[in-house]
Design an enzyme around this catalytic site. Structure first.
Site, PDB file in Angstrom:
ATOM      1  N   HIS A 155       0.829  -1.200   0.000  1.00  0.00           N
ATOM      2  CA  HIS A 155       0.000   0.000   0.000  1.00  0.00           C
ATOM      3  C   HIS A 155       0.868   1.255   0.000  1.00  0.00           C
ATOM      4  O   HIS A 155       0.611   2.193  -0.757  1.00  0.00           O
ATOM      5  CB  HIS A 155      -0.919   0.018   1.226  1.00  0.00           C
ATOM      6  CG  HIS A 155      -2.126  -0.860   1.088  1.00  0.00           C
ATOM      7  ND1 HIS A 155      -2.157  -1.969   0.280  1.00  0.00           N
ATOM      8  CD2 HIS A 155      -3.359  -0.783   1.661  1.00  0.00           C
ATOM      9  CE1 HIS A 155      -3.345  -2.541   0.367  1.00  0.00           C
ATOM     10  NE2 HIS A 155      -4.102  -1.839   1.189  1.00  0.00           N
ATOM     11  N   HIS A 214       1.106  -2.419   9.293  1.00  0.00           N
ATOM     12  CA  HIS A 214       2.536  -2.683   9.088  1.00  0.00           C
ATOM     13  C   HIS A 214       3.383  -2.039  10.188  1.00  0.00           C
ATOM     14  O   HIS A 214       2.918  -1.211  10.969  1.00  0.00           O
ATOM     15  CB  HIS A 214       3.006  -2.180   7.718  1.00  0.00           C
ATOM     16  CG  HIS A 214       2.441  -2.960   6.570  1.00  0.00           C
ATOM     17  ND1 HIS A 214       2.981  -4.158   6.151  1.00  0.00           N
ATOM     18  CD2 HIS A 214       1.383  -2.705   5.748  1.00  0.00           C
ATOM     19  CE1 HIS A 214       2.285  -4.601   5.117  1.00  0.00           C
ATOM     20  NE2 HIS A 214       1.304  -3.744   4.863  1.00  0.00           N
TER      21      HIS A 214
END
Length: 262
Positions: A155, A214
């Site tokens: 992303h 993340h």
């Protein structure tokens, strides 16, 4: 239509500025670091946006390159042909989308390979019970396991690359002048609005990724790949004669070249 015109005027006046192209990369890096720091030190409570099944993630971010490709294709074709009238030059400029597709594909393969070679299969997300019999992510998931490896943020990479690419291509609007009664004006106006909102979505979801998903190192690598993909093309290769080239900006090309050299 008047509301669309006003929206296009605002987005055009905001995203086409040279300052946006100059400072957006730094703003993305700063927001990624700030969001990651917030996630580590004072995590935000779960929300709709922290759910990977939210609408923006499922229907936009997951296919971010598809949206970017499909909207930039007619935008580049119409604006570049309007300014140059040369089909060959338009095709050359459209090849930037093929380059972008190659960058997206290569980086996706790299990220997947890194996660594979650094990962192992476990019985649970808590990394309990190593299952050595499963040697790849697909087999691990099929058997109900949890694969843990170094998962570079796709992303962060893709949203960085797409947002910067759109802003670079919209710089051509400095030169585009159309008759408001002409169908070309309507088409370009609609594309400006769509690309403008798409850029806002990419930046917003980049921020959400920084805050909710993340770890820092995974987002740093993802963002770095996005920046390298952008700068390697628009900041270096596209300045060369043997390349797809920059958007036609007869009065500003030299200024852009100088700004990248500084």
């Amino acid at each position: 239509m008047e509301h669309v015109e006003r929206c296009a005027w605002f987005l055009r006046g905001t995203l086409v500025r040279a300052a946006v192209r100059r400072y957006l990369p730094w703003a993305l890096v700063a927001s990624m670091l700030a969001g990651s720091l917030l996630k580590e030190l004072s995590p935000l409570p779960e929300s709709y946006l922290s759910n990977k099944r939210n609408v923006l993630n499922v229907y936009f971010v997951k296919v971010a390159w598809g949206w970017t490709f499909c909207l930039l294709l007619p935008f580049i074709a119409l604006t570049n042909y309007h300014l140059t009238g040369k089909a060959g030059l338009v095709l050359r400029r459209l090849s930037t989308l093929l380059v972008g597709t190659a960058i997206w594909y290569v980086c996706t393969v790299i990220f997947s390979s890194v996660e594979h070679y650094t990962g192992s299969c476990y019985q649970s997300p808590a990394l309990e019970g190593l299952r050595k019999e499963h040697q790849n992510k697909q087999q691990c998931h099929q058997e109900g396991g949890f694969w843990h490896g170094f998962d570079i943020s796709g992303h962060s990479f893709l949203l960085t690359f797409c947002a910067l690419m759109i802003v670079e291509e919209m710089a051509v609007l400095h030169e585009v002048k159309t008759d408001r009664s002409h169908s070309l004006h309507t088409a370009i106006t609609g594309l400006v609005v769509a690309l403008g909102f798409l850029t806002l979505i990419w930046v917003w979801m980049f921020l959400c990724t920084a805050v909710y998903f993340h770890n820092l190192s995974q987002k740093v690598f993802g963002t770095l790949f996005g920046l390298l993909g952008w700068y390697g093309t628009y900041g270096f290769w596209y300045l060369k004669s043997f390349s797809p080239g920059l958007p036609p900006q007869t009065s500003r090309l030299n200024l852009k070249q100088d700004s990248y050299k500084k």
